[in-house]
Design an enzyme around this catalytic site. Sequence first.
Site, mmCIF file in Angstrom:
data_model
loop_
_atom_site.group_PDB
_atom_site.id
_atom_site.type_symbol
_atom_site.label_atom_id
_atom_site.label_comp_id
_atom_site.label_asym_id
_atom_site.label_seq_id
_atom_site.Cartn_x
_atom_site.Cartn_y
_atom_site.Cartn_z
ATOM 1 N N GLU A 36 0.766 -1.167 0.087
ATOM 2 C CA GLU A 36 0.091 0.211 0.089
ATOM 3 C C GLU A 36 1.070 1.167 -0.184
ATOM 4 O OE1 GLU A 36 -2.907 0.168 3.130
ATOM 5 O OE2 GLU A 36 -3.646 1.874 2.363
ATOM 6 N N ARG A 262 5.475 -12.959 9.614
ATOM 7 C CA ARG A 262 6.059 -11.901 9.219
ATOM 8 C C ARG A 262 7.451 -11.968 10.262
ATOM 9 N NH1 ARG A 262 2.240 -7.745 8.781
ATOM 10 N NH2 ARG A 262 3.883 -6.129 9.540
ATOM 11 N N LYS A 272 4.514 0.415 10.082
ATOM 12 C CA LYS A 272 4.526 1.775 9.227
ATOM 13 C C LYS A 272 4.341 2.665 10.164
ATOM 14 C CE LYS A 272 3.228 -0.258 4.770
ATOM 15 N NZ LYS A 272 2.245 -0.079 3.633
HETATM 16 P P1 ATP Z 1 -0.289 -1.908 6.342
HETATM 17 O O1 ATP Z 1 -0.687 -1.925 7.772
HETATM 18 O O2 ATP Z 1 -0.007 -0.445 6.199
HETATM 19 O O3 ATP Z 1 -1.131 -2.723 5.572
HETATM 20 P P2 ATP Z 1 1.945 -3.771 5.989
HETATM 21 O O4 ATP Z 1 3.054 -3.719 6.512
HETATM 22 O O5 ATP Z 1 0.910 -4.812 5.774
HETATM 23 O O6 ATP Z 1 1.166 -2.460 6.655
HETATM 24 P P3 ATP Z 1 1.591 -3.355 3.040
HETATM 25 O O7 ATP Z 1 2.089 -2.429 2.206
HETATM 26 O O8 ATP Z 1 0.291 -3.815 3.057
HETATM 27 O O9 ATP Z 1 2.149 -2.944 4.536
HETATM 28 O O10 ATP Z 1 2.711 -4.706 2.721
HETATM 29 C C1 ATP Z 1 3.071 -5.202 1.572
HETATM 30 C C2 ATP Z 1 3.420 -6.595 1.639
HETATM 31 O O11 ATP Z 1 4.537 -6.862 2.519
HETATM 32 C C3 ATP Z 1 2.267 -7.481 2.222
HETATM 33 O O12 ATP Z 1 2.029 -8.730 1.525
HETATM 34 C C4 ATP Z 1 2.551 -7.885 3.534
HETATM 35 O O13 ATP Z 1 2.055 -9.140 4.096
HETATM 36 C C5 ATP Z 1 4.488 -7.762 3.505
HETATM 37 N N1 ATP Z 1 5.022 -7.425 4.771
HETATM 38 C C6 ATP Z 1 4.770 -6.332 5.496
HETATM 39 N N2 ATP Z 1 5.356 -6.611 6.519
HETATM 40 C C7 ATP Z 1 5.736 -7.662 6.584
HETATM 41 C C8 ATP Z 1 6.993 -8.308 7.588
HETATM 42 N N3 ATP Z 1 7.159 -7.657 8.913
HETATM 43 N N4 ATP Z 1 7.444 -9.340 7.257
HETATM 44 C C9 ATP Z 1 7.185 -10.250 5.998
HETATM 45 N N5 ATP Z 1 6.192 -9.540 5.165
HETATM 46 C C10 ATP Z 1 5.742 -8.247 5.426
#
Ligand code: ATP
Length: 558
Positions: A36, A262, A272
């Site tokens: 996002e 994660r 974030k």
């Molecule tokens: P938000 O709460 O803003 O959605 P988010 O960390 O999920 O935060 P995204 O931009 O939706 O952010 O994440 C993009 C991709 O990265 C998603 O598929 C998410 O699952 C993956 N991702 C985010 N944080 C992690 C993490 N700590 N470890 C592994 N993958 C991650």
Amino acid sequence: MSSAPQPTVSNFIRTIIDTDLASGKHGGIVTRFPPEPNGYLHVGHAKSICLNFGLAQDYRGKCNLRFDDTNPEKESEEYAQSIQDDVRWLGFQWDGEVRWASDYFEQLYQYAIELIRKGLAYVDDLTPEQMREYRGTLTQAGKNSPHRERSVEENLDLFAQMRAGAFPDGSRVLRAKIDMASPNMNMRDPAIYRIRRAHHIRTGDAWCIYPMYDYTHCISDALEGITHSLCTLEFEDHRPLYDWVLDNVTIACHPRQYEFSRLELHYTITSKRKLLQLVTEGHVSGWDDPRMPTISGMRRRGYTPQGIREFARRIGISKSDNTVDMAVLESAIREDLELKAPRVMAVVKPLKVVVTNFVEGQTESREAGFHPNHPEFGARPVPFAREIWIEADDFSENPPGGWQRLAIGGEVRLRYSYVLRCDEAIKDASGNVIELRCSIDRDTLGKNPAGRKVKGVIHWVSCAHALPAEIRLYDRLFTVPEPDGDKSRDFCEFINPGSLVVAQGWVEACVKDAPPETCYQFERLGYFSTDRREHQPGSRPVFNRTVTLKDSWAKERE
Ligand code: ATP
Ligand code: MG
């Protein structure tokens, strides 16, 4: 050690892909990375990027970069740009053009109409509070909304009016009609469209209704022919909804969602929202502050794409807890830089040494190679003169037992140069040592002194030849492994007050024309990289400490 590609580590997702390819279920794989654009990417995203793009590379498939841009208030062009830069910098290229969930807004709208026609979606007028009340709890079934049995015609008409802007923000939603008694809360008639008058970075003001993430994501995956939709474990409970939507709309493809754990990295945070707080409250200089666990912060600090990818390989992919110590990341970076970084000398905390038996104005230079294992890196002259800088910490007035560095009456080897004896320490009025008077043994260039052993070797630079440099000594941003572990305290309380110390030091003149983002090993000190923003070749260098030579974090704090 070699820089050859490391063997791939298998994992449950690879096993699934192998099975799917062997059975002919898929002829090739298509993955996607779906950020996002509401912040900068961090080290956790790097894990997901390495997984999705890495699988596409290894299996000769494709990986799309798709922005999940369904939340217009929080999204920006700046974020979207930084995400593309970060993915490319990590060494990956997406298939074709960048994709956006907003590219599918019209199709998503048409699929919603299909659901309404099938009696599987309805417009609800409950207020958000009522909605919560009707939703029930984990132990209690929800209740049907009084609007749940609206006719298809009425729903089609209301939904069209929603799109046309007939209703105020938040006054109505379109909901999937699934099961208000489902044990899975995500299946209790989730909202799939909401009314929101917000300017969107791509579609501007064309829409005042926006599809919800769960509804958008599965359809976007299907429209792109994604074979394996990989996401983090918190989406496990959303998978039934992912499948429900795809089972109920007319769409050729039904991707499968698989969840992995994660990355949680000790001594930092990967949220974030909290990273944004660090930026907006000024705890760091920006998203790319070298202490940030963002990809742009790691880049600015001097971390390498190869080192980060190697880290991702080492931590692996699984469904179990993936809490990793910062030391694992640091050693992957260190090992990569060990192979690549030319070595030079720099002094971070300078103490002047006057070599009393060396003629003033005279210079003697010796050649020194940039890397012991890489003669092809070349060599440079290392000038020696009467006045040199040494590291203040390499001298002690009251040396502890076993001290191998400089002390009054003692000797050390100057790296690439003579054996030096300290004869006298000069002090200022308050008793601080401000200068050393020393002498060299002329018969020690390239050979051991006669009749005695000199164990210690210290680094140094010639005062007249070295360049003054700003050297930023970065350390971990937090003092505790889990800064956001204690819910009763703000994570900002655990910021390491010593996470940045700016030193005015001296470095060998051979770095003078180094472009930004050039990494060196400063002998005995660590790896340092010219700053991406503030370093200019030809002027006073600005270096960021990337990582120390050894993992000294735990030891220093014992
Ligand atoms: P938000 O709460 O803003 O959605 P988010 O960390 O999920 O935060 P995204 O931009 O939706 O952010 O994440 C993009 C991709 O990265 C998603 O598929 C998410 O699952 C993956 N991702 C985010 N944080 C992690 C993490 N700590 N470890 C592994 N993958 C991650
Ligand atoms: Mg997300």
